[in-house]
Motif scaffolding. Structure first.
Motif, PDB file in Angstrom:
ATOM      1  N   THR A  31      36.200  32.061  46.613  1.00 41.31           N
ATOM      2  CA  THR A  31      36.172  32.700  47.929  1.00 41.31           C
ATOM      3  C   THR A  31      36.807  31.804  48.985  1.00 41.31           C
ATOM      4  OG1 THR A  31      33.955  31.822  48.341  1.00 41.31           O
ATOM      5  CG2 THR A  31      34.103  34.055  47.443  1.00 41.31           C
ATOM      6  N   GLN A  32      37.322  30.652  48.571  1.00 42.31           N
ATOM      7  CA  GLN A  32      37.905  29.673  49.485  1.00 42.31           C
ATOM      8  C   GLN A  32      36.937  29.321  50.613  1.00 42.31           C
ATOM      9  OE1 GLN A  32      39.961  32.684  48.823  1.00 42.31           O
ATOM     10  NE2 GLN A  32      40.423  31.504  46.979  1.00 42.31           N
ATOM     11  N   ASP A  56      40.110  40.282  33.564  1.00 45.11           N
ATOM     12  CA  ASP A  56      40.601  40.576  32.210  1.00 45.11           C
ATOM     13  C   ASP A  56      39.623  40.072  31.153  1.00 45.11           C
ATOM     14  OD1 ASP A  56      42.849  41.733  33.281  1.00 45.11           O
ATOM     15  OD2 ASP A  56      44.079  39.918  33.102  1.00 45.11           O
ATOM     16  N   GLU A  57      39.090  38.889  31.361  1.00 48.17           N
ATOM     17  CA  GLU A  57      38.136  38.324  30.396  1.00 48.17           C
ATOM     18  C   GLU A  57      36.839  39.148  30.369  1.00 48.17           C
ATOM     19  OE1 GLU A  57      39.794  36.677  32.658  1.00 48.17           O
ATOM     20  OE2 GLU A  57      41.019  35.195  31.584  1.00 48.17           O
ATOM     21  N   TYR A  58      36.424  39.618  31.543  1.00 46.00           N
ATOM     22  CA  TYR A  58      35.218  40.450  31.649  1.00 46.00           C
ATOM     23  C   TYR A  58      35.383  41.736  30.819  1.00 46.00           C
ATOM     24  CZ  TYR A  58      31.643  43.344  33.988  1.00 46.00           C
ATOM     25  OH  TYR A  58      30.583  44.172  34.268  1.00 46.00           O
ATOM     26  N   LYS A  59      36.551  42.360  30.965  1.00 47.85           N
ATOM     27  CA  LYS A  59      36.824  43.585  30.195  1.00 47.85           C
ATOM     28  C   LYS A  59      36.849  43.278  28.694  1.00 47.85           C
ATOM     29  CE  LYS A  59      39.627  45.850  33.769  1.00 47.85           C
ATOM     30  NZ  LYS A  59      40.967  46.394  34.093  1.00 47.85           N
ATOM     31  N   LYS A  60      37.437  42.138  28.349  1.00 45.83           N
ATOM     32  CA  LYS A  60      37.552  41.790  26.927  1.00 45.83           C
ATOM     33  C   LYS A  60      36.178  41.552  26.304  1.00 45.83           C
ATOM     34  CE  LYS A  60      40.916  41.428  25.187  1.00 45.83           C
ATOM     35  NZ  LYS A  60      41.699  42.430  24.408  1.00 45.83           N
ATOM     36  N   ILE A  61      35.271  40.926  27.043  1.00 46.60           N
ATOM     37  CA  ILE A  61      33.907  40.716  26.541  1.00 46.60           C
ATOM     38  C   ILE A  61      33.239  42.063  26.274  1.00 46.60           C
ATOM     39  CG2 ILE A  61      31.597  39.880  27.169  1.00 46.60           C
ATOM     40  CD1 ILE A  61      33.005  37.630  28.727  1.00 46.60           C
ATOM     41  N   ALA A  62      33.451  43.028  27.193  1.00 47.65           N
ATOM     42  CA  ALA A  62      32.859  44.355  27.016  1.00 47.65           C
ATOM     43  C   ALA A  62      33.400  45.035  25.765  1.00 47.65           C
ATOM     44  CB  ALA A  62      33.130  45.213  28.253  1.00 47.65           C
ATOM     45  N   LEU A  92      30.120  37.097  38.521  1.00 55.38           N
ATOM     46  CA  LEU A  92      31.195  36.127  38.746  1.00 55.38           C
ATOM     47  C   LEU A  92      32.400  36.450  37.861  1.00 55.38           C
ATOM     48  CD1 LEU A  92      29.240  32.736  38.930  1.00 55.38           C
ATOM     49  CD2 LEU A  92      30.431  33.873  40.815  1.00 55.38           C
ATOM     50  N   ALA A  93      32.129  36.787  36.596  1.00 58.57           N
ATOM     51  CA  ALA A  93      33.224  37.161  35.686  1.00 58.57           C
ATOM     52  C   ALA A  93      33.878  38.460  36.132  1.00 58.57           C
ATOM     53  CB  ALA A  93      32.688  37.288  34.261  1.00 58.57           C
ATOM     54  N   GLU A  94      33.059  39.433  36.537  1.00 57.74           N
ATOM     55  CA  GLU A  94      33.583  40.733  36.979  1.00 57.74           C
ATOM     56  C   GLU A  94      34.508  40.572  38.183  1.00 57.74           C
ATOM     57  OE1 GLU A  94      31.895  44.882  38.961  1.00 57.74           O
ATOM     58  OE2 GLU A  94      30.564  43.195  38.589  1.00 57.74           O
ATOM     59  N   TYR A  95      34.147  39.690  39.126  1.00 58.97           N
ATOM     60  CA  TYR A  95      34.915  39.516  40.356  1.00 58.97           C
ATOM     61  C   TYR A  95      36.140  38.627  40.170  1.00 58.97           C
ATOM     62  CZ  TYR A  95      31.584  41.667  43.641  1.00 58.97           C
ATOM     63  OH  TYR A  95      30.810  42.540  44.348  1.00 58.97           O
ATOM     64  N   ASN A 134      34.974  31.227  52.267  1.00 65.65           N
ATOM     65  CA  ASN A 134      34.897  32.228  53.344  1.00 65.65           C
ATOM     66  C   ASN A 134      33.465  32.760  53.443  1.00 65.65           C
ATOM     67  OD1 ASN A 134      34.963  35.166  54.358  1.00 65.65           O
ATOM     68  ND2 ASN A 134      36.976  34.410  54.904  1.00 65.65           N
ATOM     69  N   PRO A 135      32.783  32.555  54.582  1.00 61.32           N
ATOM     70  CA  PRO A 135      31.370  32.941  54.693  1.00 61.32           C
ATOM     71  C   PRO A 135      31.110  34.424  54.423  1.00 61.32           C
ATOM     72  CG  PRO A 135      31.974  31.489  56.499  1.00 61.32           C
ATOM     73  CD  PRO A 135      33.241  31.835  55.788  1.00 61.32           C
ATOM     74  N   ARG A 136      31.990  35.299  54.918  1.00 63.16           N
ATOM     75  CA  ARG A 136      31.735  36.732  54.724  1.00 63.16           C
ATOM     76  C   ARG A 136      31.902  37.135  53.267  1.00 63.16           C
ATOM     77  NH1 ARG A 136      34.216  40.413  59.048  1.00 63.16           N
ATOM     78  NH2 ARG A 136      32.281  39.827  60.086  1.00 63.16           N
ATOM     79  N   LYS A 137      32.907  36.577  52.596  1.00 58.61           N
ATOM     80  CA  LYS A 137      33.090  36.885  51.182  1.00 58.61           C
ATOM     81  C   LYS A 137      31.886  36.420  50.367  1.00 58.61           C
ATOM     82  CE  LYS A 137      38.166  36.721  51.176  1.00 58.61           C
ATOM     83  NZ  LYS A 137      39.366  36.005  50.651  1.00 58.61           N
ATOM     84  N   ILE A 138      31.382  35.239  50.718  1.00 60.88           N
ATOM     85  CA  ILE A 138      30.202  34.721  50.025  1.00 60.88           C
ATOM     86  C   ILE A 138      29.004  35.633  50.262  1.00 60.88           C
ATOM     87  CG2 ILE A 138      28.512  32.839  50.040  1.00 60.88           C
ATOM     88  CD1 ILE A 138      30.860  30.922  50.583  1.00 60.88           C
ATOM     89  N   LYS A 139      28.798  36.011  51.527  1.00 64.83           N
ATOM     90  CA  LYS A 139      27.644  36.852  51.861  1.00 64.83           C
ATOM     91  C   LYS A 139      27.743  38.212  51.175  1.00 64.83           C
ATOM     92  CE  LYS A 139      25.781  36.618  55.957  1.00 64.83           C
ATOM     93  NZ  LYS A 139      25.512  36.758  57.423  1.00 64.83           N
TER      94      LYS A 139
END
Length: 647
Positions: free
Chosen positions: A363-364, A410-416, A403-406, A366-371
């Motif tokens: 999120t670099q 690609d790795e998230y989809k592959k795990i599914a 965290l993986a989904e965001y 970024n407070p709003r992205k984190i929140k």
């Protein structure tokens, strides 16, 4: 508790230091006008800093008045300059009850604003690019233009009255020079501030970088109009890059793409001339981001403002004052600040430690992205509880999966895709074991023995034929960031991930409707096809286990029900008939599917073809009852087909 995404005066980022500096700078200027910029990326905390600036200024109680102006909220107005002028005057009237003399001054100011609005609506009036004020000599002609060009009688009357009053105002000279017109407005506004006993008027402008380029430029031009008035200060919160884009968009004659640098420099200089003192919000480092994440998660359980939370907040700000010495929270510091509440938020602290590094990096800071990430985590957990997932969802695992989904899509989809029918991904488990093995420290041994063992091992490995490496695993190994995610606790290789995929399912079903077997997927594809495809699958249907047959039926039923148009036979119905013919245990499920079809919408195809798959008396009885309903509610074609079938 879901975290509020609005601006807040509760400082979790040590931004009050910026607010205090801005307030002190405004105070030091005395009656001289000043413009200050608070710059930062979207979500960096600009709005919260403005709220803190207002808080600091009003706390001084020295005749300073603050007015908030949100450019985005006023975007629907025809002219942003008029919107800003109207908002300032209106707020002053509301906050400072005007005296009799002040009411007279206000009348003149409103006339200025009214004729600006009238002239804008009527057209045919030349505005000055620098002040937005038309020469007075043109206003007489404007009255005649209004009579001939505006069809709304009420609007004509109001417009003529406004212009007429302006022309007859004793304070306005017939001199049509722009300098005279601007001087009149400036004088009236200064008189209003003095009469209202306002030592300093501070206008806080927010969300300007959300506006369309035209609105942005008009608002900035209005700021410049007021900047000639003493005892005023403007604090503009905006992303510099968005403002510079608006300038380039508003001035199309700037150098084209062949000279991008020149165009950029021009737009930058425009902003620098308008903003005398720029403040840039520093980005959060990874350690500061981690502390912010911890605060947010703890704040989701403890009320902001509670004694324990305030103690932790004090520790946070003290540590952020010297970021070069800051190593984050220690367990002792958390326990000392939270006291008996530490046990209540231990799970949140664990989740924070687990996600902080990856979330901060991606999120670099970024407070709003984190929140927003944390809010989505809390929201999904609540929805999962409401849907009855119960103990199947554990928030540390949900957080890691998100965290993986965001950040590793690609790795998230592959795990599914690679997960088996029990929701476990064997390849992920292998990779975890591999990373754990690599992380082990070698046992101390004699140097010569170690060298000898290394050579023997190398010779043995060279003699053994190497199996072809899994390409997916190889790509995972080459992705250091993903490997760090995999190695983060909790490990997921032995976890049933189905509840977490379903808890996160929003637009795309990565789990292919729970069907993981290639064989079953191919069979479903055939049963959704034509007669020849279904006939070719006959032997595959026969050898299905009861559990697999039920799974295939559920997927086919789901696909059929998703088809909104049932006037014609949906794809999959013939495949379902073939499936149930060989698996009689599914008859009850089939009649349930038939009963789910809306009698008013279903077509005549429903009236026949069930003889081979509905053979038991209970199933036939329920089918006849459904047919009775069709005779009452079905369309004429269905009724005719039923009557013909029963004859």
């Amino acid at each position: 508790m879901i975290l509020s995404d609005n601006e807040t005066k509760i400082d979790m980022l040590n931004n009050r230091a910026i607010a205090k500096t801005v307030a002190e700078l405004i105070k030091e200027c005395d009656d001289r006008p000043i413009s200050i910029g608070v710059h930062g990326d979207w979500g960096a905390g600009k709005s919260s800093i403005l709220a803190m600036v207002e808080d600091e200024l009003l706390a001084q109680n020295d005749g300073t008045e603050c007015i908030r102006f949100n450019g985005w909220k006023h975007q629907g107005f025809e002219d942003a300059k008029i919107a800003l002028m109207s908002a300032i005057v209106s707020e002053l009237v509301e906050k400072r009850k005007p005296s009799t003399k002040a009411k007279g001054i206000l009348k003149r100011l409103w006339k200025n604003i009214n004729w600006l609005s009238v002239a804008k609506a009527a057209g045919n009036v030349a505005f000055s690019a620098s002040t937005g004020i038309p020469p007075i000599g043109l206003l007489s002609n404007l009255m005649e233009n209004l009579k001939g060009s505006v069809t709304d009688k009420e609007k004509v009357a109001t417009a003529i009255e406004s212009v007429g009053e302006y022309l007859t105002d004793a304070k306005v000279s017939e001199d049509n020079s722009l300098a005279k017109e601007f001087s009149e407005f400036q004088k009236s506004f200064a008189e209003l501030l003095k009469e209202s006993k306002i030592k300093k008027l501070v206008v806080l402008i927010d969300d300007l970088d959300r506006c369309l380029p035209k609105v942005t430029i008009e608002t900035l031009e209005a700021v410049r109009l007021f900047m000639f008035s003493n005892s005023t200060a403007f604090v503009v919160a905006a992303d510099e890059a968005m403002i510079e884009y608006a300038v380039r968009n508003h001035f199309p004659d700037l150098p084209d793409d062949s000279d991008i640098k020149t165009g950029f420099e021009y737009s930058k200089r425009y902003l620098e001339k308008l903003i005398q003192v720029p403040f840039r919000i520093p980005a959060l480092g990874e350690i500061e981001s981690g502390m912010y994440i911890t605060l947010l998660l703890i704040g989701s359980r403890l009320k902001e403002g509670s004694t324990e939370f305030d103690k932790l907040l004090t520790v946070t700000i003290d540590k952020m004052k010297k970021p070069w010495e800051n190593l984050g929270f220690t367990i002792e510091q958390l326990k000392a600040a939270l006291g008996v509440k530490y046990a209540d938020v231990s799970n949140e602290i664990a989740v924070s430690n687990q996600i902080a590094d990856i979330l901060a990096k991606n999120t670099q800071g970024n407070p709003r992205k984190i929140k927003r990430f944390i809010n989505m985590l809390l929201l999904r957990n609540k929805i999962a509880e409401a849907r009855g997932f119960g103990d199947s969802i554990q928030i540390p695992i949900l957080a890691k999966m998100m965290l993986a989904e965001y950040f590793f899509v690609d790795e998230y989809k592959k795990i599914a895709v690679l997960a088996d029918d029990n929701g476990k991904c064997a390849l992920l488990n292998d990779f975890e074991l591999q990373l754990m093995e690599l992380s082990k420290e070698p046992e101390p041994s004699d140097e010569e023995d170690a060298e000898k063992l290394q050579k023997e091992t190398a010779q043995t490995l060279a003699a053994v034929p190497k199996p072809e490496k899994n390409k997916v695993l190889e790509s995972w190994e080459n992705n250091a960031d993903f490997a760090a995610w995999v190695y983060t606790k909790p490990l997921l290789g032995e976890i049933d991930l189905r509840p977490y995929f379903f808890a996160s399912k929003e637009k795309e079903d990565f789990f292919f409707e729970q069907v993981k077997s290639d064989q079953l997927r191919n069979l479903i594809s055939k049963l959704m096809g034509g007669t020849m495809n279904i006939a070719s699958a006959n032997d595959e249907i026969k050898v299905l286990s009861p559990a697999d047959a039920k799974k295939v039926f559920e997927v086919l039923s789901s696909k059929v029900l998703k088809n909104g148009d049932i006037a014609m036979m949906p794809k999959g119905i013939e495949g379902i008939k073939a499936l149930v013919t060989h698996h009689r245990a599914l008859e009850t499920s089939l009649i349930g599917l038939i009963e789910a079809f809306d009698c008013k919408k279903v077509g005549a195809w429903i009236c026949n073809g069930w003889d081979k798959c509905l053979t038991t008396d209970p199933s036939k009885s329920r089918l006849n009852k459904y047919y009775d309903s069709l005779l009452k509610e079905g369309n004429s074609f269905v009724k005719a087909a039923l009557n013909n079938m029963r004859k």
